[in-house]
Design an enzyme around this catalytic site. Sequence first.
Site, PDB file in Angstrom:
ATOM      1  CG  HIS A 165      -0.532  -0.732   2.347  1.00  0.00           C
ATOM      2  ND1 HIS A 165      -1.240  -1.726   2.946  1.00  0.00           N
ATOM      3  CD2 HIS A 165       0.629  -0.653   3.030  1.00  0.00           C
ATOM      4  CE1 HIS A 165      -0.557  -2.220   3.966  1.00  0.00           C
ATOM      5  NE2 HIS A 165       0.559  -1.578   4.040  1.00  0.00           N
ATOM      6  CG  ASP A 254       6.855   1.450   3.419  1.00  0.00           C
ATOM      7  OD1 ASP A 254       6.371   2.523   3.817  1.00  0.00           O
ATOM      8  OD2 ASP A 254       6.533   0.349   3.886  1.00  0.00           O
TER       9      ASP A 254
END
Lengths: 464, 464
Positions: A165, A254
């Site tokens: 995500h 990330d």
Amino acid sequence: MSTSVKVSIVGAGSAQFSLGLVKDLCLTESLSGSHVCFMDLSQERLAMVHRLAVRYADEMGTQLSFESTTDRSVALQDADFVINTAYVKGHDHEWAMRDIAAKHGYYYDGVQLGEYYQLQLILDIAQEMEETCPDAWLIQSANPVFNCCTLASRETSIKICGLCHGHNGYRKIAETIGINPDRVTWQAPGFNHNIWLTHFLYEGEDAYPLIDEWIETKAEEYWRAHVAHRTHDCQMSRAAVNQYRMYGLFPVGDTYRRVGAGPTVGCTVHRGEWWLHTDFETKRYWFGEPFGGPDTVKGRRWFDQQLQEHIAEMTAVANDPKARLAEVFGADRTSEQTVPIIDGLINDNQGQYEVNVPNRGTIEGIPDDVVVEVPAVVSKKGIQPIHVGALPPKLMLEALLPHWLDMERNLLAFETGDRSILLWNSLDSHQTKSYDQAMGVMEELMAMDGHEEMNGHFKWPSNW
Amino acid sequence: MSTSVKVSIVGAGSAQFSLGLVKDLCLTESLSGSHVCFMDLSQERLAMVHRLAVRYADEMGTQLSFESTTDRSVALQDADFVINTAYVKGHDHEWAMRDIAAKHGYYYDGVQLGEYYQLQLILDIAQEMEETCPDAWLIQSANPVFNCCTLASRETSIKICGLCHGHNGYRKIAETIGINPDRVTWQAPGFNHNIWLTHFLYEGEDAYPLIDEWIETKAEEYWRAHVAHRTHDCQMSRAAVNQYRMYGLFPVGDTYRRVGAGPTVGCTVHRGEWWLHTDFETKRYWFGEPFGGPDTVKGRRWFDQQLQEHIAEMTAVANDPKARLAEVFGADRTSEQTVPIIDGLINDNQGQYEVNVPNRGTIEGIPDDVVVEVPAVVSKKGIQPIHVGALPPKLMLEALLPHWLDMERNLLAFETGDRSILLWNSLDSHQTKSYDQAMGVMEELMAMDGHEEMNGHFKWPSNW
């Protein structure tokens, strides 16, 4: 159009993941009548998830059916979708590895996956699927998505899609610089945990100048005042801006967690921008207060604590027959892509998603059989990546291609069982200061309880 | 068949190189009548080399003619071969760079070339050749051969061949393990200073088992007793055996000197096996007594001293009208490949050599436009690489492809003038411990006297 499918979750003991999936299924009319199989090795967690799922579906008045099993072959039988979310070694083992690494002089902020075990698991699942349900999709949510999906898509004929995500970070960028995320058009291709904002349009106009303006006029104030309420709140950190300056494109999600090899293939460390991850003080500077990002001791402790609290909460809810689950879990769709993608593939409800699939020409200069994270159109025709083309040369040479080599070395080590590659990886860590240190930490990690299979798998080459 | 050619040497002030070439030309009947043009910026060195060359050729009774010039355009005019052996910044400047790096906490064992200046020089020469002598060959002997040849062969249409003598290390391997080097068949492909023994046959049989036997039974004794009489005497060192164990093939020649980026593109450091190069004590262990290899302070001091003594000796010889040069220099061919290759190209005297030319499919998995060091057949048809094919995956992923990325980053920095790539390179050095250190050493090296052009060339990107 409505079609029922069998969706099996491997590692279903994660209540957050499993119940999020159940919720999305409940809210997807066109998948009404589907069957969900929860598979996990923990009977206790499985039972809890099962009870919560049944009650939630019941409250929502849906036709979903459920089963639970500790036997993977039961889960794979007749499955249309197998979702792998299992973390084989778990968080306690991770702490034990961290302690050993620390003893050898490593500041082990890294995401410490038992990578060998994660690779072995996806390979086992995909190979078993070739026998049991060869037409099913394997959806990989467990890390490391990049390495796992590349391995299994090379070694088996199973259709594989990795999901994450992190790409939603584009919304945080928009919110922070003061524009409406819903009016943003964006694209962020790369590898999982290594994706970069090639396009960022606000109402059809390039919005990069707005990022630049924010950096120039507001960033310092933001960095001074901002206190993160969750460990992953780093999208607009000094670290992200450093990456943007370095490579010319803004990192998404990330991307600062890009990992390479650590002292063993069972242990990965931050490889991208090692200088952001040298110690807690440095991480707090780059990633913000109070956690210094998710991968510090403080951040991980907090994360583990949240996890425990979440399990306790779920257990309490499960044990309270009066609890209204629709209130606890809400009745809105999650931001996860899994169920919409299943719906697209089965019912031709077409949509665009961010997926991890073999490159096959999507990004120039990356081999066809390397799994890339790219936008794709999903429909009954399948998962069709949208052609990305060339990325900036600096980004390729500094961020993507070194990460590609890291992945290839890890897979080569795994496939050949050549221990010398693990040693090389250990030496390649920027934290390693000597040959003896690299050898010492590797051998002690190998000798840990629970690493017997891995330790046996990796042998020195004949000329050693 | 005999053909006369014009051979021009850029950087001809190196007496050893220039007179070696003259000697080989004198001993090559088929190049009788050729003309040698010495070009250098040092009048004094040029005059000495010229006088020695004329006298040597005269003693040998050959028909060679000579000229000297400080004007490169004179050298390139009508040239058939241009040999670039120039080291723009020189050894004194190298020491000054080393001192600055040391101040910032770097143990600077690396071959510290002023790479920016070396790249600019070969590009200037090749571009000038396109105008002046477009059919001539450019033979590159100056380091870094890998980067320089790749750059110039991409940017110009000039035929380029890089030459080195490191591959002769196969003879040292044979001698040390007790077999006759003249009866050895071998192959050692890769990149310059990064070549690996894929084939090593003694009288038609695989001789790798003899290397293994030597390592098992004699190596320890050799390492205990061996004292190097020259700095490069490392072919059978612990370092070479460590590389062999790590990668599965024995390294040849200067393969331990594989360099990557340092604090600036003007300064390169050991990248391959950084753990062999951390400090003098470590280097003595791995590369042997007393120098610890060529790239230690002790080794470089000795090398510089030898160079001074050689110049003094040559000057004395040049000033002594009674000296018999054939006695001083001998009358045997050197082991250099330059003149035999010229003879092959011009007179079709076919031979096999180790050359650095664009890959074009010779080694699998390396882009076509990257210069590789490979065996080639040289004849009037040209320089035709012998197909090598695939190298072991471990070697590719650990030794060759990372070096390829290093080279590409250095060329991208050079071509774009993007200062952030230099910073990235500086951060990528295994010796760098923090962001500020990387920035500090880079900026101080950039600000050095003599680096004005380079400092002006490299600018921060617009979003910095």
